[in-house]
Design a protein around this motif. Structure first.
Motif, PDB file in Angstrom:
ATOM      1  N   VAL A 231       0.850  -1.201   0.000  1.00 22.75           N
ATOM      2  CA  VAL A 231       0.000   0.000   0.000  1.00 22.75           C
ATOM      3  C   VAL A 231       0.881   1.245   0.000  1.00 22.75           C
ATOM      4  O   VAL A 231       0.664   2.176  -0.773  1.00 22.75           O
ATOM      5  CB  VAL A 231      -0.957  -0.004   1.215  1.00 22.75           C
ATOM      6  N   ARG A 232       1.887   1.244   0.859  1.00 19.96           N
ATOM      7  CA  ARG A 232       2.798   2.392   0.929  1.00 19.96           C
ATOM      8  C   ARG A 232       3.522   2.600  -0.405  1.00 19.96           C
ATOM      9  O   ARG A 232       3.646   3.728  -0.887  1.00 19.96           O
ATOM     10  CB  ARG A 232       3.822   2.188   2.049  1.00 19.96           C
TER      11      ARG A 232
ATOM     12  N   HIS B 142      -8.869  -1.711  -0.004  1.00 19.21           N
ATOM     13  CA  HIS B 142      -9.611  -2.261   1.131  1.00 19.21           C
ATOM     14  C   HIS B 142      -9.152  -3.681   1.430  1.00 19.21           C
ATOM     15  O   HIS B 142      -8.892  -4.039   2.595  1.00 19.21           O
ATOM     16  CB  HIS B 142     -11.117  -2.205   0.841  1.00 19.21           C
ATOM     17  N   SER B 143      -9.035  -4.509   0.406  1.00 14.36           N
ATOM     18  CA  SER B 143      -8.594  -5.894   0.601  1.00 14.36           C
ATOM     19  C   SER B 143      -7.194  -5.947   1.194  1.00 14.36           C
ATOM     20  O   SER B 143      -6.926  -6.730   2.112  1.00 14.36           O
ATOM     21  CB  SER B 143      -8.613  -6.646  -0.732  1.00 14.36           C
TER      22      SER B 143
ATOM     23  N   ASP C 136     -10.240   1.248  10.631  1.00  9.91           N
ATOM     24  CA  ASP C 136     -11.293   0.881   9.692  1.00  9.91           C
ATOM     25  C   ASP C 136     -10.708   0.790   8.279  1.00  9.91           C
ATOM     26  O   ASP C 136     -10.457   1.822   7.644  1.00  9.91           O
ATOM     27  CB  ASP C 136     -12.416   1.927   9.744  1.00  9.91           C
ATOM     28  N   PRO C 137     -10.480  -0.419   7.762  1.00 10.04           N
ATOM     29  CA  PRO C 137      -9.877  -0.566   6.442  1.00 10.04           C
ATOM     30  C   PRO C 137     -10.682   0.104   5.323  1.00 10.04           C
ATOM     31  O   PRO C 137     -10.100   0.656   4.384  1.00 10.04           O
ATOM     32  CB  PRO C 137      -9.808  -2.079   6.239  1.00 10.04           C
ATOM     33  N   ARG C 138     -12.012   0.092   5.422  1.00 13.34           N
ATOM     34  CA  ARG C 138     -12.830   0.720   4.368  1.00 13.34           C
ATOM     35  C   ARG C 138     -12.611   2.231   4.364  1.00 13.34           C
ATOM     36  O   ARG C 138     -12.394   2.830   3.312  1.00 13.34           O
ATOM     37  CB  ARG C 138     -14.305   0.397   4.576  1.00 13.34           C
ATOM     38  N   ALA C 139     -12.658   2.863   5.524  1.00 14.14           N
ATOM     39  CA  ALA C 139     -12.459   4.318   5.597  1.00 14.14           C
ATOM     40  C   ALA C 139     -11.051   4.691   5.151  1.00 14.14           C
ATOM     41  O   ALA C 139     -10.866   5.688   4.432  1.00 14.14           O
ATOM     42  CB  ALA C 139     -12.723   4.811   7.020  1.00 14.14           C
ATOM     43  N   LEU C 140     -10.068   3.899   5.545  1.00 12.30           N
ATOM     44  CA  LEU C 140      -8.696   4.175   5.111  1.00 12.30           C
ATOM     45  C   LEU C 140      -8.546   4.009   3.595  1.00 12.30           C
ATOM     46  O   LEU C 140      -7.864   4.808   2.940  1.00 12.30           O
ATOM     47  CB  LEU C 140      -7.716   3.258   5.847  1.00 12.30           C
ATOM     48  N   ALA C 141      -9.184   2.988   3.031  1.00  7.98           N
ATOM     49  CA  ALA C 141      -9.130   2.782   1.577  1.00  7.98           C
ATOM     50  C   ALA C 141      -9.752   3.962   0.848  1.00  7.98           C
ATOM     51  O   ALA C 141      -9.215   4.437  -0.158  1.00  7.98           O
ATOM     52  CB  ALA C 141      -9.849   1.478   1.209  1.00  7.98           C
ATOM     53  N   ARG C 142     -10.859   4.464   1.368  1.00  3.46           N
ATOM     54  CA  ARG C 142     -11.506   5.621   0.734  1.00  3.46           C
ATOM     55  C   ARG C 142     -10.650   6.870   0.861  1.00  3.46           C
ATOM     56  O   ARG C 142     -10.543   7.658  -0.080  1.00  3.46           O
ATOM     57  CB  ARG C 142     -12.894   5.833   1.342  1.00  3.46           C
ATOM     58  N   MET C 143     -10.023   7.055   2.004  1.00  2.00           N
ATOM     59  CA  MET C 143      -9.128   8.196   2.174  1.00  2.00           C
ATOM     60  C   MET C 143      -7.982   8.115   1.168  1.00  2.00           C
ATOM     61  O   MET C 143      -7.638   9.105   0.521  1.00  2.00           O
ATOM     62  CB  MET C 143      -8.573   8.230   3.601  1.00  2.00           C
ATOM     63  N   LEU C 144      -7.418   6.923   1.011  1.00  2.00           N
ATOM     64  CA  LEU C 144      -6.300   6.768   0.089  1.00  2.00           C
ATOM     65  C   LEU C 144      -6.746   6.947  -1.359  1.00  2.00           C
ATOM     66  O   LEU C 144      -6.011   7.539  -2.162  1.00  2.00           O
ATOM     67  CB  LEU C 144      -5.632   5.406   0.289  1.00  2.00           C
ATOM     68  N   LEU C 145      -7.930   6.466  -1.716  1.00  2.00           N
ATOM     69  CA  LEU C 145      -8.447   6.678  -3.072  1.00  2.00           C
ATOM     70  C   LEU C 145      -8.558   8.169  -3.372  1.00  2.00           C
ATOM     71  O   LEU C 145      -8.109   8.635  -4.419  1.00  2.00           O
ATOM     72  CB  LEU C 145      -9.812   6.008  -3.247  1.00  2.00           C
ATOM     73  N   VAL C 146      -9.151   8.909  -2.455  1.00  2.00           N
ATOM     74  CA  VAL C 146      -9.309  10.354  -2.648  1.00  2.00           C
ATOM     75  C   VAL C 146      -7.935  11.025  -2.710  1.00  2.00           C
ATOM     76  O   VAL C 146      -7.693  11.905  -3.548  1.00  2.00           O
ATOM     77  CB  VAL C 146     -10.200  10.969  -1.547  1.00  2.00           C
ATOM     78  N   LEU C 147      -7.022  10.585  -1.864  1.00  2.00           N
ATOM     79  CA  LEU C 147      -5.662  11.116  -1.900  1.00  2.00           C
ATOM     80  C   LEU C 147      -5.016  10.851  -3.259  1.00  2.00           C
ATOM     81  O   LEU C 147      -4.417  11.761  -3.854  1.00  2.00           O
ATOM     82  CB  LEU C 147      -4.810  10.482  -0.799  1.00  2.00           C
ATOM     83  N   LEU C 148      -5.123   9.622  -3.755  1.00  2.00           N
ATOM     84  CA  LEU C 148      -4.501   9.277  -5.032  1.00  2.00           C
ATOM     85  C   LEU C 148      -5.044  10.126  -6.166  1.00  2.00           C
ATOM     86  O   LEU C 148      -4.287  10.595  -7.029  1.00  2.00           O
ATOM     87  CB  LEU C 148      -4.685   7.787  -5.330  1.00  2.00           C
TER      88      LEU C 148
ATOM     89  N   GLU D 181       3.083  11.302   2.207  1.00  2.00           N
ATOM     90  CA  GLU D 181       3.692  10.827   3.459  1.00  2.00           C
ATOM     91  C   GLU D 181       2.794  11.131   4.660  1.00  2.00           C
ATOM     92  O   GLU D 181       2.695  10.319   5.585  1.00  2.00           O
ATOM     93  CB  GLU D 181       5.077  11.426   3.640  1.00  2.00           C
ATOM     94  N   ALA D 182       2.139  12.278   4.642  1.00  2.00           N
ATOM     95  CA  ALA D 182       1.228  12.614   5.748  1.00  2.00           C
ATOM     96  C   ALA D 182       0.066  11.628   5.796  1.00  2.00           C
ATOM     97  O   ALA D 182      -0.354  11.185   6.867  1.00  2.00           O
ATOM     98  CB  ALA D 182       0.716  14.045   5.597  1.00  2.00           C
ATOM     99  N   ALA D 183      -0.449  11.247   4.635  1.00  2.00           N
ATOM    100  CA  ALA D 183      -1.547  10.274   4.592  1.00  2.00           C
ATOM    101  C   ALA D 183      -1.059   8.898   5.035  1.00  2.00           C
ATOM    102  O   ALA D 183      -1.751   8.191   5.778  1.00  2.00           O
ATOM    103  CB  ALA D 183      -2.132  10.199   3.183  1.00  2.00           C
ATOM    104  N   LEU D 184       0.131   8.530   4.612  1.00  2.00           N
ATOM    105  CA  LEU D 184       0.668   7.218   5.000  1.00  2.00           C
ATOM    106  C   LEU D 184       0.911   7.132   6.507  1.00  2.00           C
ATOM    107  O   LEU D 184       0.840   6.044   7.083  1.00  2.00           O
ATOM    108  CB  LEU D 184       1.953   6.925   4.237  1.00  2.00           C
ATOM    109  N   ALA D 185       1.181   8.267   7.134  1.00  2.00           N
ATOM    110  CA  ALA D 185       1.362   8.285   8.588  1.00  2.00           C
ATOM    111  C   ALA D 185       0.075   7.857   9.296  1.00  2.00           C
ATOM    112  O   ALA D 185       0.122   7.372  10.437  1.00  2.00           O
ATOM    113  CB  ALA D 185       1.794   9.665   9.051  1.00  2.00           C
TER     114      ALA D 185
END
Length: 194
Positions: free
Chosen positions: A84-85, A137-138, A154-166, A187-191
Motif C-alpha cells: 500500500v505504501r 480495502h482488501s 477501519d480498512p474501508r475508511a482508510l481505503a476511501r481516504m487513500l483513493l481520494v488522496l490518489l 507521506e502525511a496520509a501514510l502516517a
C-alpha cells in the motif's frame, strides 16, 4: 462482399487513446483523430462508431492496461502494508515526474473534464475508482489480519481516504511544479496507517 480492414484496429485504438489522453475529449476533433490514426473518417466510424464511442473504447483500453498491474501489486502474498505504501509513493512519484505529470491519469482527466454531464464516461471512472478502492480495502484488511494495522482501524475508511488522496495527487501533480507538495501529502496520509 465486405472489404478487409487495411489498418490494425488495435493500433488505431491505442493511437486514439494516446491522443485523447494528451488533449482531452473536447479538444480532440475528428480531423485530429483522422490525422493521428492515419485512417479515413469513414473507417473510424465503421470500426469504432462516433467520436464519443471511440472515447469510451479508449477508456476501456486504458482500464484493461493500467488496472491489472495495480491490483496485482496490492494482492501479492506477504505483508500488505508495504505494498500500500509503495503504491501511494509510486502515484506521488509519477505525479511529480516532469515526464508523466503533464498527461496525468486518463480517468482523472475524464472526471475533471466530462463528469457529471457524460454518464457513460462517469460510469467508467466510477468503476475504476471502485476497483482501486476494493484493492486497497482488501490489502488493508489483510494488513489488519496480519497485525500490520491496528485492530481498531477501519480498512474501508482508510481505503476511501487513500483513493481520494490518489486522485488528488493526480490532479495537483498535473498542475503544480512543486514535487514536494504531492510527496509530503502522500507521506502525511501514510502516517495515518501507523
Amino acid at each position: 462482399m465486405a472489404r478487409t480492414k487495411e489498418f490494425d484496429p488495435d493500433a488505431a485504438l491505442q493511437a486514439a487513446l494516446e491522443l485523447f489522453w494528451e488533449r482531452g475529449y473536447e479538444a480532440t476533433s475528428m480531423a485530429d483523430l483522422v490525422d493521428r490514426l492515419g485512417i479515413g473518417r469513414a473507417s473510424i466510424y465503421a470500426t469504432f462508431g462516433n467520436k464519443h464511442e471511440l472515447y469510451l473504447k479508449a477508456m476501456d483500453r486504458y482500464a484493461e492496461t493500467r488496472e491489472p498491474s495495480l491490483l496485482a501489486q496490492l494482492s501479492q502474498p506477504g505483508p500488505a502494508l508495504p505494498a500500500v505504501r509503495a503504491l501511494v509513493r509510486a502515484f506521488a512519484a509519477e505525479a511529480s515526474s516532469d515526464e508523466k505529470r503533464l498527461t496525468g491519469c486518463f480517468f482523472t482527466n475524464t472526471a475533471a473534464e466530462l463528469a457529471p454531464r457524460d454518464r457513460a464516461a462517469t460510469h467508467r471512472v466510477e468503476l475504476s475508482w471502485e476497483h482501486i478502492e476494493t484493492a486497497l480495502h482488501s490489502a488493508l484488511l489483510r494488513a489488519r489480519a496480519q497485525g500490520e494495522l491496528a485492530a481498531g482501524r477501519d480498512p474501508r475508511a482508510l481505503a476511501r481516504m487513500l483513493l481520494v488522496l490518489l486522485q488528488g495527487i493526480r490532479v495537483v501533480g498535473k498542475v503544480s511544479s512543486d514535487p514536494a507538495r504531492v510527496r509530503e501529502a502522500a507521506e502525511a496520509a501514510l502516517a495515518q496507517l501507523d
